[in-house]
Design a protein around this motif. Structure first.
Motif, PDB file in Angstrom:
ATOM      1  N   ALA A  58       0.855  -1.278   0.067  1.00 36.13           N
ATOM      2  CA  ALA A  58      -0.107  -0.016   0.061  1.00 36.13           C
ATOM      3  C   ALA A  58       0.745   1.348  -0.157  1.00 36.13           C
ATOM      4  O   ALA A  58       1.920   1.227   0.650  1.00 36.13           O
ATOM      5  CB  ALA A  58      -0.905  -0.021   1.344  1.00 36.13           C
ATOM      6  N   GLY A  59       0.373   2.434  -0.452  1.00 38.79           N
ATOM      7  CA  GLY A  59       0.834   3.578  -0.525  1.00 38.79           C
ATOM      8  C   GLY A  59       0.869   4.161   0.946  1.00 38.79           C
ATOM      9  O   GLY A  59       0.053   3.833   1.843  1.00 38.79           O
ATOM     10  N   LEU A  60       1.843   4.657   1.401  1.00 40.30           N
ATOM     11  CA  LEU A  60       1.903   5.330   2.867  1.00 40.30           C
ATOM     12  C   LEU A  60       2.489   6.613   2.939  1.00 40.30           C
ATOM     13  O   LEU A  60       3.583   7.101   2.553  1.00 40.30           O
ATOM     14  CB  LEU A  60       2.858   4.354   3.617  1.00 40.30           C
ATOM     15  CG  LEU A  60       3.249   4.772   4.969  1.00 40.30           C
ATOM     16  CD1 LEU A  60       1.857   4.461   5.914  1.00 40.30           C
ATOM     17  CD2 LEU A  60       4.408   3.852   5.747  1.00 40.30           C
ATOM     18  N   GLU A  61       1.796   7.471   3.683  1.00 40.06           N
ATOM     19  CA  GLU A  61       2.029   8.981   4.108  1.00 40.06           C
ATOM     20  C   GLU A  61       2.345   8.950   5.512  1.00 40.06           C
ATOM     21  O   GLU A  61       1.394   8.494   6.424  1.00 40.06           O
ATOM     22  CB  GLU A  61       0.898   9.633   3.589  1.00 40.06           C
ATOM     23  CG  GLU A  61       1.300  11.036   3.797  1.00 40.06           C
ATOM     24  CD  GLU A  61       0.018  12.048   3.279  1.00 40.06           C
ATOM     25  OE1 GLU A  61      -0.279  13.222   3.602  1.00 40.06           O
ATOM     26  OE2 GLU A  61      -0.635  11.639   2.252  1.00 40.06           O
ATOM     27  N   THR A  62       3.383   9.754   5.895  1.00 43.00           N
ATOM     28  CA  THR A  62       3.330  10.063   7.256  1.00 43.00           C
ATOM     29  C   THR A  62       3.462  11.651   7.391  1.00 43.00           C
ATOM     30  O   THR A  62       3.510  12.416   6.545  1.00 43.00           O
ATOM     31  CB  THR A  62       4.832   9.514   7.694  1.00 43.00           C
ATOM     32  OG1 THR A  62       4.906   9.459   9.259  1.00 43.00           O
ATOM     33  CG2 THR A  62       5.919  10.264   7.186  1.00 43.00           C
ATOM     34  N   GLU A  63       3.356  12.033   8.527  1.00 39.38           N
ATOM     35  CA  GLU A  63       3.187  13.487   8.877  1.00 39.38           C
ATOM     36  C   GLU A  63       3.995  13.946  10.091  1.00 39.38           C
ATOM     37  O   GLU A  63       3.936  13.349  11.146  1.00 39.38           O
ATOM     38  CB  GLU A  63       1.724  13.835   9.076  1.00 39.38           C
ATOM     39  CG  GLU A  63       1.417  15.415   9.293  1.00 39.38           C
ATOM     40  CD  GLU A  63      -0.052  15.801   8.841  1.00 39.38           C
ATOM     41  OE1 GLU A  63      -0.246  16.805   9.665  1.00 39.38           O
ATOM     42  OE2 GLU A  63      -0.773  15.083   8.294  1.00 39.38           O
ATOM     43  N   VAL A  64       4.507  15.108   9.796  1.00 34.52           N
ATOM     44  CA  VAL A  64       5.331  15.752  11.053  1.00 34.52           C
ATOM     45  C   VAL A  64       4.646  17.205  11.142  1.00 34.52           C
ATOM     46  O   VAL A  64       4.912  18.006  10.038  1.00 34.52           O
ATOM     47  CB  VAL A  64       6.774  15.636  10.815  1.00 34.52           C
ATOM     48  CG1 VAL A  64       7.273  16.286   9.663  1.00 34.52           C
ATOM     49  CG2 VAL A  64       7.611  16.411  12.112  1.00 34.52           C
TER      50      VAL A  64
END
Length: 428
Positions: free
Chosen positions: A174-180
Motif C-alpha cells: 500500500a501507499g504510505l504517507e506520514t506527517e510531522v
C-alpha cells in the motif's frame, strides 16, 4: 487511447490491481492501484504533482475522474478521518470511496490509474491506536489502497512510536504517507530536524514512506492567511530527506495562488497535492476566487452563483438548515452528510453542472498548475516494470535498527521538537 497504451493498460489491469481490489471488483475495468503507483508516475515525470481530491460528495468524485481522463493523468481520490471516519460529516467514507470510484470509472470508461487514499488517519492517543488495529484492516478490506498515518498531534517520539505500532496492520504493497507537524497555518511550522527524526526512525524499522506531509504554512478549510505555503521551507526539508527518497504531500492546497502551487511542483519533491474545500464549494456553486477559496459576504456567509452548482431552491434549503444549526463559512462542510441524498435527487441537468464545475477546475489544476498531464502511462509503466501491484519501497534501510530502540526514540525525540503552535482542532 493509443493502441500501445490500450495494450499496456489491459496488462496493468490484469496484474496491477491489489488483492483487495480484485476481490471486491473481480470483473472491473477500473485500474485502482496502490498509492505507490501514483507517486512513482509523478516522480518519473519530474517537477510535477497530482491532485489528491477529497471526495466529500459524489459530484466531486465524478468531476475529478472526468478531469483526470481528459488530462491523461494519474490521480488520487481520498477522504479524511474527520470527513469519512466513524464520526463523519460526509456520506463518502473510508468504506465506500473505492466502491464509488470503481462504479464511476466503469460507467465513464476511465482508463487512468487511480489510488484510493485514507487521508489524515489520526492517531492521537493510546485509545486511537488500539482502535486503529481493528479499523485500519477494515478499511483495506473495503478497498483503500493507500493511507496517511497522522500522529502529528502527539510529541515527536510518540508520533514515531505510534507510526511504528500501526504499521503491521498496513499491507506492504500500500501507499504510505506520514506527517510531522499539524497543519495549522503559519504557527508551529515543521523543521528539517523533526522530519529527519521521523523518517530515520521509520527507516531503521524497515518502513519507507512514499510521502511526508509538513506544516509548511497552510491551513485546512477556508484560508485566512495571505502567506500560505512556504516554498523555501518545504524545499529545505525535502533536501534534508534526499537519502530516504520520500516525496512531499502538500496539504491545505485550497486558497493558495497558482504561482505558489507551481513553485511547489517545480522547486520541491512534492508529488501529491490535497484539494478538499475548493472542490466541495465549486460543486455546490459557491463563488470562489481563482485559487478556489470561497468568497464570504459581510456577515461571513457563503455566496451562491446563480445558475451554477445546485439549484437555487436547494441552496435556500441548505442555508436555512445551516442557519438553524449555527454553521457559517467553513463549518458549512457539515452540510455534506444531511444533504447528499437531496443533492443526488436533483434533476440531471443540475447534477451534471455540479460535476462539470469540478471537472473544469481540476483539469485546469492538473494541466496548468500541477504539470500532471500525461502521467497515466507512467503509472502503467511502473506497474509493468514491477511485474505486479507491489512496487516495493523506494528507499533501502540506511539506519541501524539496534540503535533506534524505544529508549533512544524517546530520549532523542525530546530534543528535536520546536514550537508546535496553538492547541486546537486542526483536522480536515
Amino acid at each position: 487511447m493509443s493502441s500501445t497504451y490500450a495494450q499496456d493498460f489491459a496488462k496493468a489491469l490484469q496484474i496491477g490491481r491489489p488483492p483487495n481490489i480484485t476481490r471486491l471488483f473481480p470483473n472491473s475495468k477500473a485500474l485502482l492501484v496502490s498509492g505507490k503507483v501514483i507517486d512513482r508516475a509523478l516522480s518519473a515525470k519530474g517537477k510535477a504533482m497530482t491532485i489528491a481530491a477529497n471526495g466529500r460528495n459524489h459530484f466531486v468524485i465524478q468531476g475529478a475522474l472526468k478531469a483526470a481522463q481528459r488530462a491523461n493523468a494519474a490521480i488520487i481520490l481520498e477522504i479524511a478521518k474527520s470527513e469519512g471516519g466513524r464520526g463523519a460529516y460526509c456520506a463518502t467514507n473510508y468504506w465506500n470511496l473505492a466502491r464509488q470510484a470503481d462504479q464511476v470509472m466503469n460507467e465513464l470508461g476511465i482508463t487512468v490509474p487511480v489510488a484510493i487514499h485514507a487521508d489524515h488517519y489520526a492517531v492521537k492517543n493510546a485509545k486511537d491506536l488500539e482502535e486503529a488495529k481493528v479499523e485500519v484492516p477494515s478499511m483495506f478490506e473495503a478497498g483503500i489502497t493507500s493511507i496517511a498515518i497522522d500522529a502529528s498531534h502527539q510529541p515527536d517520539p510518540d508520533n514515531l512510536l505510534a507510526s511504528l505500532a500501526i504499521n503491521p496492520y498496513i499491507p506492504a504493497w500500500a501507499g504510505l504517507e506520514t506527517e510531522v507537524g499539524e497543519i495549522k497555518g503559519s504557527e508551529g511550522l515543521s523543521t528539517a530536524k523533526e522530519a529527519l527524526f521521523l523518517i530515520q526512525g521509520l527507516n531503521a524499522h524497515g518502513i519507507s514512506p512514499d510521502w511526508i506531509a509538513l506544516n509548511n504554512g497552510t491551513a485546512h478549510g477556508i484560508q485566512t492567511s495571505e502567506q500560505g505555503i512556504q516554498v523555501e521551507l518545504t524545499a529545505e526539508i525535502h533536501q534534508a530527506l534526499t537519502a530516504y527518497k520520500v516525496s512531499g504531500a502538500q496539504h491545505g492546497t485550497s486558497g493558495n495562488n497558482s504561482d505558489r502551487l507551481r513553485r511547489i511542483a517545480q522547486e520541491t519533491n512534492t508529488t501529491k497535492a490535497n484539494v478538499a474545500t475548493a472542490l466541495q464549494m465549486i460543486s455546490w456553486g459557491v463563488e470562489v476566487d481563482e485559487y478556489g477559496n470561497a468568497a464570504l459576504d459581510g456577515d461571513g456567509n457563503l455566496i451562491k452563483v446563480p445558475g451554477q452548482g445546485m439549484s437555487e431552491e436547494m441552496w435556500a434549503e441548505m442555508m436555512a438548515y445551516a442557519q438553524e444549526k449555527g454553521w457559517k463559512g467553513g463549518n458549512t462542510k457539515k452540510l455534506n452528510l444531511p444533504f447528499e441524498n437531496k443533492l443526488l435527487a436533483q434533476p440531471a441537468s443540475v447534477r451534471h453542472r455540479m460535476v462539470d464545475g469540478v471537472e473544469r477546475f481540476v483539469y485546469d489544476l492538473i494541466t496548468k498548475v500541477f504539470n500532471a498531464q500525461d502521467t497515466a502511462p507512467l503509472g502503467v509503466e511502473a506497474i509493468l516494470q514491477a511485474g505486479g501491484f507491489d512496487l516495493g519501497p523506494k528507499a533501502q534501510r540506511i539506519e541501524d535498527p539496534a540503535k533506534w530502540s524505544e529508549d533512544y526514540i524517546r530520549a532523542t525525540g525530546a530534543t528535536v521538537g520546536g514550537d508546535k503552535g496553538p492547541k486546537g482542532n486542526f483536522e480536515d
